[in-house]
Structure formats: C-alpha cells, structure tokens
Design a protein around this motif. Structure first.
Motif, PDB file in Angstrom:
ATOM      1  N   ASN A 161      15.865  -4.606  30.573  1.00  0.00           N
ATOM      2  CA  ASN A 161      16.183  -5.394  31.758  1.00  0.00           C
ATOM      3  C   ASN A 161      15.476  -6.744  31.701  1.00  0.00           C
ATOM      4  OD1 ASN A 161      16.909  -6.145  34.430  1.00  0.00           O
ATOM      5  ND2 ASN A 161      15.003  -5.280  35.197  1.00  0.00           N
ATOM      6  N   TYR A 162      14.175  -6.739  31.376  1.00  0.00           N
ATOM      7  CA  TYR A 162      13.432  -8.000  31.303  1.00  0.00           C
ATOM      8  C   TYR A 162      14.012  -8.925  30.236  1.00  0.00           C
ATOM      9  CZ  TYR A 162      10.017 -11.397  29.842  1.00  0.00           C
ATOM     10  OH  TYR A 162       9.434 -12.578  29.471  1.00  0.00           O
ATOM     11  N   TYR A 163      14.199  -8.406  29.020  1.00  0.00           N
ATOM     12  CA  TYR A 163      14.676  -9.273  27.946  1.00  0.00           C
ATOM     13  C   TYR A 163      16.087  -9.786  28.217  1.00  0.00           C
ATOM     14  CZ  TYR A 163      10.811  -9.071  24.640  1.00  0.00           C
ATOM     15  OH  TYR A 163       9.597  -9.260  24.023  1.00  0.00           O
ATOM     16  N   SER A 164      16.919  -8.973  28.861  1.00  0.00           N
ATOM     17  CA  SER A 164      18.259  -9.433  29.205  1.00  0.00           C
ATOM     18  C   SER A 164      18.211 -10.579  30.205  1.00  0.00           C
ATOM     19  CB  SER A 164      19.075  -8.268  29.772  1.00  0.00           C
ATOM     20  OG  SER A 164      20.348  -8.697  30.190  1.00  0.00           O
ATOM     21  N   ARG A 165      17.332 -10.459  31.204  1.00  0.00           N
ATOM     22  CA  ARG A 165      17.265 -11.478  32.247  1.00  0.00           C
ATOM     23  C   ARG A 165      16.547 -12.744  31.784  1.00  0.00           C
ATOM     24  NH1 ARG A 165      14.838  -8.540  37.346  1.00  0.00           N
ATOM     25  NH2 ARG A 165      15.166 -10.605  38.272  1.00  0.00           N
ATOM     26  N   ILE A 166      15.606 -12.623  30.850  1.00  0.00           N
ATOM     27  CA  ILE A 166      14.855 -13.794  30.387  1.00  0.00           C
ATOM     28  C   ILE A 166      15.567 -14.489  29.228  1.00  0.00           C
ATOM     29  CG2 ILE A 166      13.371 -12.811  28.560  1.00  0.00           C
ATOM     30  CD1 ILE A 166      12.226 -15.066  31.495  1.00  0.00           C
ATOM     31  N   ALA A 167      16.642 -13.887  28.706  1.00  0.00           N
ATOM     32  CA  ALA A 167      17.321 -14.409  27.511  1.00  0.00           C
ATOM     33  C   ALA A 167      17.682 -15.890  27.587  1.00  0.00           C
ATOM     34  CB  ALA A 167      18.559 -13.568  27.206  1.00  0.00           C
ATOM     35  N   PRO A 168      18.161 -16.428  28.729  1.00  0.00           N
ATOM     36  CA  PRO A 168      18.542 -17.845  28.733  1.00  0.00           C
ATOM     37  C   PRO A 168      17.425 -18.796  28.359  1.00  0.00           C
ATOM     38  CG  PRO A 168      19.470 -16.738  30.639  1.00  0.00           C
ATOM     39  CD  PRO A 168      18.535 -15.754  29.980  1.00  0.00           C
ATOM     40  N   VAL A 169      16.178 -18.482  28.724  1.00  0.00           N
ATOM     41  CA  VAL A 169      15.079 -19.371  28.346  1.00  0.00           C
ATOM     42  C   VAL A 169      14.391 -18.917  27.071  1.00  0.00           C
ATOM     43  CG1 VAL A 169      14.652 -20.219  30.672  1.00  0.00           C
ATOM     44  CG2 VAL A 169      13.503 -18.153  29.904  1.00  0.00           C
ATOM     45  N   LEU A 170      14.528 -17.663  26.706  1.00  0.00           N
ATOM     46  CA  LEU A 170      13.934 -17.155  25.467  1.00  0.00           C
ATOM     47  C   LEU A 170      14.698 -17.634  24.236  1.00  0.00           C
ATOM     48  CD1 LEU A 170      12.170 -15.179  23.726  1.00  0.00           C
ATOM     49  CD2 LEU A 170      13.815 -13.395  24.344  1.00  0.00           C
ATOM     50  N   LEU A 171      16.023 -17.558  24.281  1.00  0.00           N
ATOM     51  CA  LEU A 171      16.834 -17.817  23.082  1.00  0.00           C
ATOM     52  C   LEU A 171      16.596 -19.200  22.474  1.00  0.00           C
ATOM     53  CD1 LEU A 171      20.134 -16.049  24.169  1.00  0.00           C
ATOM     54  CD2 LEU A 171      18.743 -15.473  22.161  1.00  0.00           C
ATOM     55  N   PRO A 172      16.455 -20.279  23.253  1.00  0.00           N
ATOM     56  CA  PRO A 172      16.200 -21.583  22.611  1.00  0.00           C
ATOM     57  C   PRO A 172      14.934 -21.614  21.777  1.00  0.00           C
ATOM     58  CG  PRO A 172      16.910 -21.892  24.880  1.00  0.00           C
ATOM     59  CD  PRO A 172      16.661 -20.420  24.708  1.00  0.00           C
ATOM     60  N   HIS A 173      13.942 -20.784  22.122  1.00  0.00           N
ATOM     61  CA  HIS A 173      12.689 -20.780  21.358  1.00  0.00           C
ATOM     62  C   HIS A 173      12.769 -19.896  20.109  1.00  0.00           C
ATOM     63  CE1 HIS A 173      10.765 -23.087  24.470  1.00  0.00           C
ATOM     64  NE2 HIS A 173      11.159 -22.212  25.381  1.00  0.00           N
ATOM     65  N   LEU A 174      13.834 -19.118  19.991  1.00  0.00           N
ATOM     66  CA  LEU A 174      14.057 -18.303  18.792  1.00  0.00           C
ATOM     67  C   LEU A 174      15.100 -18.921  17.872  1.00  0.00           C
ATOM     68  CD1 LEU A 174      14.300 -14.732  20.428  1.00  0.00           C
ATOM     69  CD2 LEU A 174      12.261 -15.906  19.576  1.00  0.00           C
TER      70      LEU A 174
ATOM     71  N   PHE B 198       0.181 -12.763  33.350  1.00  0.00           N
ATOM     72  CA  PHE B 198       1.491 -12.643  33.970  1.00  0.00           C
ATOM     73  C   PHE B 198       2.252 -11.465  33.361  1.00  0.00           C
ATOM     74  CE2 PHE B 198       0.326 -17.165  33.812  1.00  0.00           C
ATOM     75  CZ  PHE B 198       0.273 -17.449  35.170  1.00  0.00           C
ATOM     76  N   THR B 199       2.812 -10.635  34.239  1.00  0.00           N
ATOM     77  CA  THR B 199       3.652  -9.536  33.786  1.00  0.00           C
ATOM     78  C   THR B 199       5.105  -9.978  33.738  1.00  0.00           C
ATOM     79  OG1 THR B 199       4.028  -8.713  36.016  1.00  0.00           O
ATOM     80  CG2 THR B 199       2.082  -7.871  34.844  1.00  0.00           C
ATOM     81  N   ALA B 200       5.968  -9.073  33.263  1.00  0.00           N
ATOM     82  CA  ALA B 200       7.397  -9.387  33.166  1.00  0.00           C
ATOM     83  C   ALA B 200       7.965  -9.826  34.509  1.00  0.00           C
ATOM     84  CB  ALA B 200       8.148  -8.164  32.628  1.00  0.00           C
ATOM     85  N   ASP B 201       7.625  -9.121  35.579  1.00  0.00           N
ATOM     86  CA  ASP B 201       8.133  -9.482  36.900  1.00  0.00           C
ATOM     87  C   ASP B 201       7.632 -10.853  37.327  1.00  0.00           C
ATOM     88  OD1 ASP B 201       9.567  -7.153  37.163  1.00  0.00           O
ATOM     89  OD2 ASP B 201       7.995  -6.096  38.256  1.00  0.00           O
ATOM     90  N   ASP B 202       6.357 -11.147  37.058  1.00  0.00           N
ATOM     91  CA  ASP B 202       5.804 -12.453  37.403  1.00  0.00           C
ATOM     92  C   ASP B 202       6.580 -13.565  36.707  1.00  0.00           C
ATOM     93  OD1 ASP B 202       3.726 -11.236  38.858  1.00  0.00           O
ATOM     94  OD2 ASP B 202       2.447 -11.128  37.086  1.00  0.00           O
ATOM     95  N   VAL B 203       6.868 -13.362  35.424  1.00  0.00           N
ATOM     96  CA  VAL B 203       7.516 -14.407  34.632  1.00  0.00           C
ATOM     97  C   VAL B 203       8.945 -14.646  35.110  1.00  0.00           C
ATOM     98  CG1 VAL B 203       8.321 -14.993  32.307  1.00  0.00           C
ATOM     99  CG2 VAL B 203       6.031 -14.066  32.649  1.00  0.00           C
ATOM    100  N   LEU B 204       9.660 -13.594  35.453  1.00  0.00           N
ATOM    101  CA  LEU B 204      11.012 -13.779  35.986  1.00  0.00           C
ATOM    102  C   LEU B 204      10.967 -14.607  37.264  1.00  0.00           C
ATOM    103  CD1 LEU B 204      12.449 -10.216  35.343  1.00  0.00           C
ATOM    104  CD2 LEU B 204      13.148 -12.320  34.184  1.00  0.00           C
TER     105      LEU B 204
END
Length: 692
Positions: free
Chosen positions: A426-439, A665-671
């Motif tokens: 769930n976390y990785y799916s929701r954070i994907a828009p900002v994660l993918l540019p850094h990968l 920061f936890t996953a919820d904090d970062v979202l």
C-alpha cells in the motif's frame, strides 16, 4: 509548557495546542487497548471555561471562535458548578439527514464573515445551528488531566452533565471490548459509521496521555474513501514551480435527474509531474472561451480558470459529496479513464443517507489502479475484494497500470510493530509518483526480508528467477576482479507495476548508485554527489544536522546546491546534482571536503571508516560516490523495528532539529508530508552545476 495562555479579559484556562491523529494506513487497529470515536467533519475547537462560566472557543491554530459561535458559550457553566474546564472537540453543523455537513458549516462561516461588520452581525443562524461535540477533557477545576490516561479523562468527561445536548454533547465512544462482548467486529462498526454519514473512525489507545501538538501512534484516523468518475471541464494554470503546467482541474458530471452538466468541484493533488505535463498537452488542444455547465459555477472557484471541451473523463478519490452544494470534498487524482465516455458520468446522488461502502480494515485490501502504465499514480482505482479475515496465504490478483499481478501473504507482518506486507505494498503503491523519478534509469539493488525484519535478510542485485517478462532490466559488468566475472542483470524500476512487484517480494529497501544508464544500457558518468552522514556511538542525527549545515555552506561556496534527506535509520544524506566526465572525481572531491571538516573539528567529525574513530563523532562517508557503491533511495522503507522511511527534509528542519524524533518519519508520516508539500527533492536536478 503545554498550556499557552492568551491575552484576554476572562479568567478562562490557557489554550492547549490540540493533539493530532496519524493516518492508520488503511488498517484499523484492534484489541482491548483501543477505543473508537467518530471522525467528525467540522472545526476542531478547544472550549475553555472559567470558574465564572465565561467561555472562550479557540480553533486548532489559535483563532478565537467565540464571537462566531456565541450560541455555544455558557452552555456548560451550570454543570461545572464554579469549576474551570478545558474540553477538546469539534464544532459541526448537521444537514436535514442528521449528518455532520462541512459544506453547511462553510456556508455558515461565509454568512458570518459577510455580516459581522454590519448591523446584522448578531443575526442568529437558526437554519444552520451549530453543536460542539466534545471528545476529550484536558482540565477540570485546577487539575490538569494531560498526563492522565485516555480512560480516566473519558470517564470524567462522560460524568459531566450536559444541560443542553442540542448545543454541547459528548461524542460516542465504542471500546473494542464492548464491541466484542456484543459479538460485533470493527467491520460492523465501520458499516454503521458509513451508513450514519460520518467521515470515518479515530482509534485511540486507552492508556495514552494527551500530548499537546503531537501526532502520535496512539491516535490513528481511519477515513472512509470513495471514488467517482468525473469530466474535465477546465483547469487552473499552475503557479510557482508549476508555472507552465496545469495546477488543478475543474470537474463536472451530469445531474442524475436532469442530465445537465453541473460543476462538482476541483482536484489539485495526486498528479505526477509527468502527468501534469501530459494533461496540459491534451488540455491545450481542447480550449474553449466559455464554461460548459448548465449553471454558472461559483465565482470563487473559477478565478483564473481556463475552460476546455468536456470530453475527457478521469477518476478521483474523495471523502464526501456535500449534499447542499453538490461538491466533491478531499479529492485526489487517480488518472484518466479512456474507457469511459462523458455521457456515462453522473454526479453522486444527494441522498439523505450516506450509503458509501466502508473500506475494509484488513491489510489484504491493496490500492491498485488501471490506466496508462507510465502515469505512475499511487492512488487506488479498483480494489480486489477479499473476506474481512482472509487466510494468511491467500492470493489476490490486482491491476497496476497496464499490468496484472498476483499478490500473496498480505496479512503477514513484516515489521515487529505489526506493519504487514499488505501495508508495505500500500505504501509503495501510493508513494510511487514521487519515488519513481528517483529510480529512473538507475539499476536497483534490493534488500529483501522474506520473513520480515528480524528474520533472514539478503542483498539482491541480479533479477530473481520468476521475475515477470515485462520487467525492464540492464546487464552491467561487475566492478573489480574478485569472484565471478559474469555481468549482473539489474532490475529497472520504471513503472508502478514494478514497484508493486518488488514490494510483493518483501524488497523493503531500494538502493541505487549515483549514475544512470542511457537507452542502450551504457553507464553514464555520475550525475549526483552524495555525502552520507553516519552518527557514531554517543551521537545522533542531531549531530549530523550540525555537520550538514557546515557542508551546505562549504558546497555553496563551490557553487553547488545541496538538498537533504534522512537515511530512515540513524543518519542522513546530502545530495548535489553535478556534471562531470570523470567517474572517480566525485569520490575525490567528497573525500577532500570530508577530511577538511575532520581537520577543523576532529572531536566532532571523522572521515575515516574505522569504527574505533567514530565514538562521539559523525562519520562523513564520502566513499558512496564510488561507482560500485549504492545509497538508500529517497522514499525507500528501511528494515527497522518500525516502517521508517528515507525522507526528504527542508533546511529549516535541519537547522531547527534538536531531538532525533523530529527527523524520524514512518510510512504514514511520509504520505502526509508528500500530500502537503510534494516532493522536496523534485528540484534537485534543476540546480545542476559542474563538479569543482
């Protein structure tokens, strides 16, 4: 101090900054330690009552609400019998169906602001009466209850008589034990919450004290989420960093009774940068001079609007459809629906009961989406339905972009605190828009935890057997001469489906080098300079921040712009976007700068990797600029006791850090942070400079 007195003539107790709730990541907590309250849709307010009955109403951010909601003042004075009190709660307005309606509260506030300076400023709002719903008691008499456990505070709150429950009442609470004794589950409670029109639930730990101004794991909010198809009817041009791109979309749908195209609100979050650019291109070709609606939309909503032909259909997630105004609230973008026609899109019905289906609490419900695979949105579009308590090894099939994936063991805890595999996905799916540019374009090395944190873990560079055929990969020659000389086939995580696939393998940590590959798979020169600040024994990230400030200034003197992130563990990293033709140059430059700081303050900084040199010092690890080395990626989880994340931070946060908890920061904090601030590393490469 927790209580912050405000200047005023009354003897009301001082204002207490409200305690805040964290998102629960879609998993409503259960067990005898938990109690559940309605998540209310109103204005968070402190009711502060003096011994003489004088009442002050103060908003979450310290605004005085007393004049605006004068009907609520003095109501509790007879019940307090000369005692002072501070109550925490929410001011709400009910609609005709008996549901808290934020839209009506906003309407009331607009009318108040319009008339408050006129002779009609004392006009009663008989058609929009307000109610204060208390859920906590922070002071009674001269006794502060902040350190008392929730159960004690709640017992005293429940013991207060309510002289006028139409104006002041106590929010109902449901303990897990009471539900269980009635042979009811939290799913039953969620169904009741949805049917009664509330926003969701807040789970509170019964033993926890009240911590003013803090957002902690002892209060967890569980909103109910709904989705809607919408017609794009216009947009607002972006400003600031979004200049030249769409800033937010203006939405429409057909009235289900008349068929007219009506305005139903807007959406400004949930977009990737690439998606904003693609949408702008589509919108440019569809511009029209006038709005397409049957009725003129509110002027306040359409300032700077540009209108387009209503031919594009999208989907949003939202929390509420306001009955009076007919507006979607708390929207986030999910993506275009090319498979839908505008004629298929109807507005939600303004029915008298909120019949929205509750979101199942189990972690087995994983957000997924359909649509263009490269949109990279992490917002859910469809959810695979499972039972409330699925078998631990059950498999479900989900759609992620253009890919269909099978996920398994979603209820398996991967962290000691109970954070499950489903919550990781769930976390990785929701954070994907900002994660993918850094990968993007960077070979990824995984650290996998198939048995969870605390079990066996291993680095994995080669793509594992059984990887999907569609997964992008690149073969790169090994560095050095020791061991096998066979090239390594790395995965490239370049779309949402690849993120979900990696998370399903329990690849909690994602590590990347400071260089990218070109379209032919050839390694480019380094494009990033990194300093990894590792606190030694008797030091912490607070000490890293002080070293980071010095590095920031030194790098600025050399013409480099520096951005910061936490490591998600104990330390932090600094990044600069650079240009260089020499793969060895970044390491040499970073080493020279690290050694300089170590010479200047040898009691605070070391540039030597030996552990014996680290006690009481911050180790500046310059070696991660070596082409063979990798660094934890921004927004990657870490394999720790809790699901902490390597989190981009501002320089204000660095400079003001005085406690390690401030930068954990936890996953919820970062979202939440990304929802509020976007990607704090988004502009890293816009300030690229030549390596000195």
């Amino acid at each position: 101090m927790a209580c912050k007195p405000r200047r005023e003539n009354s003897l009301a107790p001082g204002w207490v900054e409200p305690m805040l709730a964290k998102p629960d990541g879609g998993r409503l907590r259960e067990g005898p330690d938990w109690v559940y309250e309605y998540k209310l849709d109103g204005y968070r307010t402190a009711m502060r009552i003096a011994p003489d009955g004088t009442t002050r109403l103060t908003s979450r951010n310290g605004i005085d609400f007393t004049s605006e909601f004068a009907d609520l003042t003095g109501v509790l004075a007879p019940a307090l019998e000369g005692r002072a009190a501070v109550l925490d709660g929410e001011i709400v307005v009910y609609n005709h169906a008996g549901q808290p309606d934020f839209g009506l509260l906003q309407e009331r506030r607009g009318r108040y602001q319009t008339h408050r300076s006129s002779v009609r400023r004392d006009e009663p709002f008989e058609d929009l009466s307000v109610r204060f719903l208390a859920f906590d008691l922070l002071q009674l008499g001269d006794e502060s209850l902040l350190r008392a456990p929730y159960d004690d505070r709640r017992r005293q709150l429940d013991g207060l008589p309510m002289p006028d429950p139409y104006r002041v009442a106590v929010v109902r609470a449901f303990t897990f034990t009471e539900l269980d004794a009635d042979r009811r589950t939290v799913d039953d409670l969620l169904a009741h919450v949805a049917a009664s029109g509330h926003e969701g639930l807040v789970a509170k730990n019964r033993r926890a004290p009240y911590t003013p101004g803090k957002r902690t794991d002892v209060w967890l909010k569980h909103p109910l989420v709904q989705t809607a198809e919408v017609i794009i009817c216009g947009y607002r041009p972006g400003q600031g960093r979004l200049r030249g791109r769409m800033g937010g979309l203006l939405l429409g749908a057909h009235d289900p009774d008349t068929g007219d195209l009506v305005y139903i609100g807007d959406v400004g979050t949930g977009f990737t940068e690439a998606e904003r650019a693609r949408l702008q291109t589509r919108l440019d070709s569809l511009e029209r001079k006038q709005h397409p609606f049957a009725v003129e939309p509110p002027r306040a909503d359409t300032v700077r609007a540009r209108w387009v032909e209503p031919v594009l259909v999208g989907e949003v997630v939202f929390r509420q459809f306001t009955r009076g105004a007919g507006r979607l609230r708390h929207t986030a973008w999910r993506g275009l629906r090319e498979d839908k026609r505008p004629s298929d899109v109807s507005a939600p019905r303004r029915r008298d009961s909120a019949a929205a289906e509750p979101r199942t609490r189990t972690a087995s419900r994983v957000p997924v989406r359909t649509g263009d695979q490269d949109q990279g949105t992490a917002q859910p579009v469809a959810e695979e339905r499972t039972s409330a308590r699925p078998v631990g090894g059950a498999k479900i099939t989900v759609q992620a972009g253009a890919r269909r994936l099978t996920l398994s063991n979603l209820d398996k805890p991967l962290y000691p605190d109970g954070f499950t595999k489903g919550e990781v996905i769930n976390y990785y799916s929701r954070i994907a828009p900002v994660l993918l540019p850094h990968l993007a374009g960077r070979p990824v090395t995984f650290i996998r935890y198939p048995d969870g944190v605390g079990g066996e873990q291993f680095f994995e560079k080669n793509v594992p057997r059984g990887a999907p055929e569609w997964l992008s990969t690149v073969r790169i020659a090994r560095s050095g001469t020791r061991g096998s000389t066979e090239p390594i086939t790395y995965p490239l995580i370049d779309e949402l489906a690849a993120v979900v696939w990696a998370a399903n393998m329990a690849a909690l940590e994602l590590h990347v080098p400071q260089w990218t590959i070109d379209t032919a798979g050839v390694r480019r020169p380094p494009d990033r300079l990194v300093f990894d600040l590792d606190p030694g024994p008797d030091t912490s990230i607070v000490h890293c921040c002080r070293v980071a400030e010095r590095l920031h200034d030194a790098l600025a003197d050399d013409g480099l712009t520096t951005l910061a992130k936490t490591s998600g563990a104990k330390g932090m990293q600094l990044y600069c976007a650079i240009t260089t033709d020499d793969p060895a140059a970044p390491s040499a430059y970073a080493k020279k700068l690290a050694q300089r700081l170590a010479r200047e303050t040898p009691d605070q900084v070391t540039a030597v990797m030996a552990k014996a040199q680290r006690t009481g010092r911050v180790f500046i690890d310059w070696s991660q600029n070596n082409p063979a080395k990798t660094t934890i990626a921004p927004y990657s989880l870490r394999g720790r006791d809790h699901p902490t994340v390597s989190t981009p931070i501002t320089w204000d946060e660095v400079r003001t850090c005085r406690r390690p908890a401030q930068l954990s920061f936890t996953a919820d904090d970062v979202l939440d942070r990304v929802n509020d601030n976007g990607d704090l590393l988004a502009n890293l490469h816009t300030a690229r400079a030549a390596l000195p």
